[in-house]
Scaffold this active site. Structure first.
Site, PDB file in Angstrom:
ATOM      1  N   HIS A 196       3.500   8.537   2.335  1.00 30.67           N
ATOM      2  CA  HIS A 196       3.853   7.408   1.464  1.00 30.67           C
ATOM      3  C   HIS A 196       5.333   7.082   1.640  1.00 30.67           C
ATOM      4  O   HIS A 196       6.112   7.158   0.687  1.00 30.67           O
ATOM      5  CB  HIS A 196       3.546   7.766   0.004  1.00 30.67           C
ATOM      6  CG  HIS A 196       2.547   6.863  -0.642  1.00 30.67           C
ATOM      7  ND1 HIS A 196       1.273   6.693  -0.148  1.00 30.67           N
ATOM      8  CD2 HIS A 196       2.632   6.041  -1.751  1.00 30.67           C
ATOM      9  CE1 HIS A 196       0.617   5.832  -0.918  1.00 30.67           C
ATOM     10  NE2 HIS A 196       1.426   5.418  -1.886  1.00 30.67           N
ATOM     11  N   ASP A 200       7.079   1.058  -2.099  1.00 32.39           N
ATOM     12  CA  ASP A 200       5.889   0.285  -2.450  1.00 32.39           C
ATOM     13  C   ASP A 200       5.336  -0.349  -1.171  1.00 32.39           C
ATOM     14  O   ASP A 200       6.044  -0.471  -0.165  1.00 32.39           O
ATOM     15  CB  ASP A 200       6.236  -0.802  -3.471  1.00 32.39           C
ATOM     16  CG  ASP A 200       5.003  -1.418  -4.122  1.00 32.39           C
ATOM     17  OD1 ASP A 200       3.923  -0.788  -4.068  1.00 32.39           O
ATOM     18  OD2 ASP A 200       5.111  -2.516  -4.678  1.00 32.39           O
ATOM     19  N   GLY A 201       4.075  -0.750  -1.203  1.00 32.17           N
ATOM     20  CA  GLY A 201       3.483  -1.443  -0.061  1.00 32.17           C
ATOM     21  C   GLY A 201       2.845  -0.536   0.968  1.00 32.17           C
ATOM     22  O   GLY A 201       2.416  -1.008   2.026  1.00 32.17           O
ATOM     23  N   ASN A 202       2.738   0.766   0.688  1.00 35.15           N
ATOM     24  CA  ASN A 202       2.212   1.705   1.683  1.00 35.15           C
ATOM     25  C   ASN A 202       0.746   1.444   2.026  1.00 35.15           C
ATOM     26  O   ASN A 202       0.352   1.519   3.187  1.00 35.15           O
ATOM     27  CB  ASN A 202       2.374   3.144   1.181  1.00 35.15           C
ATOM     28  CG  ASN A 202       3.830   3.544   1.061  1.00 35.15           C
ATOM     29  OD1 ASN A 202       4.505   3.779   2.048  1.00 35.15           O
ATOM     30  ND2 ASN A 202       4.322   3.609  -0.169  1.00 35.15           N
ATOM     31  N   LEU A 205       0.505  -1.754   4.100  1.00 35.25           N
ATOM     32  CA  LEU A 205       1.079  -1.517   5.422  1.00 35.25           C
ATOM     33  C   LEU A 205       0.163  -0.637   6.266  1.00 35.25           C
ATOM     34  O   LEU A 205       0.043  -0.839   7.485  1.00 35.25           O
ATOM     35  CB  LEU A 205       2.458  -0.880   5.289  1.00 35.25           C
ATOM     36  CG  LEU A 205       3.204  -0.628   6.609  1.00 35.25           C
ATOM     37  CD1 LEU A 205       3.376  -1.929   7.403  1.00 35.25           C
ATOM     38  CD2 LEU A 205       4.566   0.015   6.343  1.00 35.25           C
ATOM     39  N   SER A 206      -0.510   0.321   5.649  1.00 38.95           N
ATOM     40  CA  SER A 206      -1.408   1.189   6.418  1.00 38.95           C
ATOM     41  C   SER A 206      -2.520   0.380   7.066  1.00 38.95           C
ATOM     42  O   SER A 206      -2.959   0.688   8.179  1.00 38.95           O
ATOM     43  CB  SER A 206      -2.002   2.284   5.514  1.00 38.95           C
ATOM     44  OG  SER A 206      -3.009   1.767   4.658  1.00 38.95           O
TER      45      SER A 206
END
Length: 350
Positions: A196, A200-202, A205-206
């Protein structure tokens, strides 16, 4: 990072074989007209962007996402949901346009994160930078009160080292072909989400990185069917598979199978969906099942009312005029409806 050891079941071996067989057949399957392929790609883009942002809590429907995408030249997006949709769309566009030149590097990962959160005012200070505060995965009660930690992610101190190790292992595994590409991608994604690395946004983005890795591995059909919508439809299983593998990553014998199984089954569902749509299109089917919702409404209204002007359709459906214009053009090009007249005298029929 420990070298993964896989004890593949016959089911997982079969799943890999099925996905690879479709990958090999894609060029032969891709026999539709450019207009119809483009329509499939647009539907997949809306589904992917809508699903990926909803997985993380956004509320916009696919119709609302499509309307927003038809007006991306806007300089500002008022709500958090709009900001997330716009950023996800731009990050995916970057992957589709430049994937051949985008190796998996920390710089490229940070660049994609920056694009992903480009429109998010709340994330301005940390976009493109690794986290500086703990961001463990926590559970909340019905009132929104935190009730406990579900999963401990990497600390801000450990994050740079763990990301460096993950990227180095991934590129080495790809170069040496030490595992099947789909297994390498599965390991990268579950480990990335365990780290992680960003505040934020993980999650979003993944899924962008999944698309990048798949396209770089030669799975060229990925833009034409939404993997994100498969994940959204199975969100409970998605989180359970992640946690079952992630809780073992720091042990002597990490269990890669729960996540790998979910990932491969999702890829099979993605290719099954695309294969069915291609077959339906190639067979000249007039089914409305795979059309965008606005297009289905247009056809239904023309069946019921006959002749309709763009203004009449817009009022009856309640659709954004820009989006409706795109849908009407696609339906005309596909031979589903006819356009009559010009300019203000334009009207449509079946």
């Amino acid at each position: 990072m420990k070298e993964p050891v896989f004890a593949l079941t016959s089911e997982l071996v079969k799943l890999i074989a099925e996905v690879d067989e479709f990958k090999g057949r894609w060029q032969a399957l891709k026999t539709l007209s450019p207009d119809r392929l483009n329509a499939l790609r647009k539907v997949a883009a809306v589904e992917s962007i809508g699903s990926s942002t909803r997985i993380e809590g956004a509320k916009l429907t696919d119709v609302q996402v499509e309307t927003l995408l038809s007006n991306l030249e806007k300089t500002s997006f008022l709500t958090r949901d709009e900001q997330e949709v716009a950023g996800y769309a731009e990050a995916m566009d970057m992957v589709f346009e430049a994937y051949a030149d985008m190796r998996i590097t920390e710089n490229h990962i940070r660049q994609l994160h920056q694009v992903l959160l480009r429109h998010s005012t709340k994330d301005e200070r940390h976009r493109g930078s690794y986290k500086t505060l703990a961001n463990n995965v926590v559970a909340f009660d019905a009132d929104g009160k935190e009730i406990g930690v579900v999963f401990e992610t990497a600390t801000p101190f450990d994050t740079p080292r763990e990301m460096e190790e993950l990227v180095a292992w991934t590129n080495k595994a790809i170069a040496e072909e030490s595992h099947h590409p789909l297994l390498i991608i599965a390991v990268f994604i579950v480990t990335f989400l365990a780290i992680h690395p960003f505040q934020d946004g993980n999650g979003r983005l993944s899924r962008v990185l999944t698309t990048l890795l798949l396209m770089r591995a030669g799975y060229a059909y990925v833009p034409f069917a939404s993997l994100e919508s498969v994940v959204e439809a199975n969100k409970d299983f998605y989180y359970k598979a992640l946690r079952r593998t992630q809780t073992t990553l720091k042990t002597d014998n990490p269990d890669w199978m729960p996540w790998t199984g979910f990932f491969l089954r999702s890829l099979k569902k993605q290719k099954d969906t695309l294969e069915a749509r291609i077959e339906k299109e190639s067979g000249g089917s007039d089914s409305d099942d795979d059309l965008p919702e606005i297009s289905v409404q247009v056809i239904a209204l023309l069946r019921k009312e006959g002749r309709q002007t763009p203004s009449q359709l817009a009022r009856a459906i309640g659709a954004n005029k820009n989006t409706l214009k795109v849908r009407l053009r696609e339906l005309v090009e596909a031979g589903r409806i006819k356009r009559h007249g010009k300019a203000r005298a334009t009207w449509y029929s079946l």
